[in-house]
Design a protein around this motif. Sequence first.
Motif, PDB file in Angstrom:
ATOM      1  N   ARG A 147      15.314  -8.151  11.751  1.00  0.00           N
ATOM      2  CA  ARG A 147      15.391  -9.566  11.391  1.00  0.00           C
ATOM      3  C   ARG A 147      14.170  -9.977  10.562  1.00  0.00           C
ATOM      4  O   ARG A 147      14.278 -10.753   9.622  1.00  0.00           O
ATOM      5  N   CYS A 148      13.011  -9.448  10.944  1.00  0.00           N
ATOM      6  CA  CYS A 148      11.754  -9.863  10.329  1.00  0.00           C
ATOM      7  C   CYS A 148      11.534  -9.248   8.942  1.00  0.00           C
ATOM      8  O   CYS A 148      11.107  -9.922   8.016  1.00  0.00           O
ATOM      9  N   ARG A 149      11.832  -7.966   8.808  1.00  0.00           N
ATOM     10  CA  ARG A 149      11.526  -7.206   7.592  1.00  0.00           C
ATOM     11  C   ARG A 149      10.048  -7.380   7.226  1.00  0.00           C
ATOM     12  O   ARG A 149       9.698  -7.979   6.195  1.00  0.00           O
ATOM     13  N   PRO A 150       9.132  -6.882   8.076  1.00  0.00           N
ATOM     14  CA  PRO A 150       7.697  -7.118   7.855  1.00  0.00           C
ATOM     15  C   PRO A 150       7.177  -6.432   6.594  1.00  0.00           C
ATOM     16  O   PRO A 150       7.644  -5.354   6.210  1.00  0.00           O
ATOM     17  N   ASP A 151       6.200  -7.070   5.969  1.00  0.00           N
ATOM     18  CA  ASP A 151       5.520  -6.511   4.798  1.00  0.00           C
ATOM     19  C   ASP A 151       4.378  -5.638   5.313  1.00  0.00           C
ATOM     20  O   ASP A 151       3.289  -6.128   5.634  1.00  0.00           O
ATOM     21  N   MET A 152       4.609  -4.344   5.400  1.00  0.00           N
ATOM     22  CA  MET A 152       3.651  -3.434   6.021  1.00  0.00           C
ATOM     23  C   MET A 152       2.357  -3.309   5.226  1.00  0.00           C
ATOM     24  O   MET A 152       1.341  -2.874   5.768  1.00  0.00           O
ATOM     25  N   SER A 153       2.361  -3.707   3.974  1.00  0.00           N
ATOM     26  CA  SER A 153       1.140  -3.610   3.165  1.00  0.00           C
ATOM     27  C   SER A 153       0.169  -4.759   3.437  1.00  0.00           C
ATOM     28  O   SER A 153      -0.955  -4.745   2.933  1.00  0.00           O
ATOM     29  N   ARG A 154       0.571  -5.745   4.225  1.00  0.00           N
ATOM     30  CA  ARG A 154      -0.275  -6.923   4.468  1.00  0.00           C
ATOM     31  C   ARG A 154      -0.592  -7.081   5.954  1.00  0.00           C
ATOM     32  O   ARG A 154      -0.765  -8.189   6.450  1.00  0.00           O
ATOM     33  N   ILE A 155      -0.681  -5.969   6.665  1.00  0.00           N
ATOM     34  CA  ILE A 155      -0.939  -6.027   8.103  1.00  0.00           C
ATOM     35  C   ILE A 155      -2.287  -6.673   8.393  1.00  0.00           C
ATOM     36  O   ILE A 155      -2.413  -7.542   9.263  1.00  0.00           O
ATOM     37  N   SER A 156      -3.317  -6.267   7.681  1.00  0.00           N
ATOM     38  CA  SER A 156      -4.656  -6.819   7.929  1.00  0.00           C
ATOM     39  C   SER A 156      -4.707  -8.316   7.647  1.00  0.00           C
ATOM     40  O   SER A 156      -5.438  -9.065   8.303  1.00  0.00           O
TER      41      SER A 156
END
Length: 329
Positions: free
Chosen positions: A77-86
């Motif tokens: 559902r979220c489809r997180p942007d893994m490049s912006r974790i920090s």
Amino acid sequence: MVIGLVIPALVTFLVCLIFVPGPTAARGTPQSLIWRRKFWEWNTAWMGLALSLATAFMITQGMKLLFGKPRPDLLSRCRPDMSRISEFAVNPAVDAVTDDLSPYWRLVTSAICQNTDQDILQDGFKSFPSGHASFSWAGLLYLTLFLASKFSVAIPFLPSRPFTTNPDHVSATAQSNLKNRSILPLNAKDSNVSSYSDDRVVPDRYQAAAPPVYSLILVLVPIGTAIYVCSTRFTDYRHFGFDLLFGSFIGITTAWFSFRWYHLPITRGAGWSWGPRSYKRSWGIGVGVGSYVGTEGWSHYGKSETTATNGQSAMAENIDERVEAGRAL
């Protein structure tokens, strides 16, 4: 919605319309009284169903908002942007100390989600408890109890009795079932009967009997349907197992409570619901009254269902007058 609400509502309506008041209605009973009983049983059936579903819905939705447990499919559902974790880390200072761990093992906010549909995202945090489980059990188990009550599908009930040394209570033969016109199974007249024999004693084994096995279909089909609904929520990755178990517990509890609120016990109630409150006690009773049913009857004219049919309205009015006189004193 259809399985938990529409189907139980339709089935209970048809049962009340077709099978109430049953074979116990005396020949010549006024049609007005028969239809009054049908409408009353229909009313209590739907009131109990509404109470069960509304209570389950209120408890379930309140707990969903309080706990906010993520669903199994939250990441999809979220489809997180893994490049912006920090960037979206909850506590960057702490995360900086744990650089030796995988960067994916960090607590982030929901702002990392690329899905902008807030309804889908917020619903992803409503896993506990399962609303489908609680709602389906609240409606379908109530339907099961209703059908079991109306068609007498229950484990045989044996009322308690005081201790006695009379063996007729547990004997296969007794005076009560040796009579020619007995409604109980007849035994040979030359059977040995104990010296304690009393023709008023009915042996325990003749006080009840098991319903036919095919009648279990009435109670198993709704229960099986509720279980199936729960299984679909698990296989579709909408809920964890404990979410379904707790949601089922909520629905089972509200169904039992609501049924007993409006209906007599299955094993002793002969399929009837509780009667109406007396007219003057409809909105509550004070301390010391003790019951919502009194001698004043359930109608505005001080008549009950019994007095209206037996022509005893005058007697009821006299009782009401004596009650009112006693209150005045």
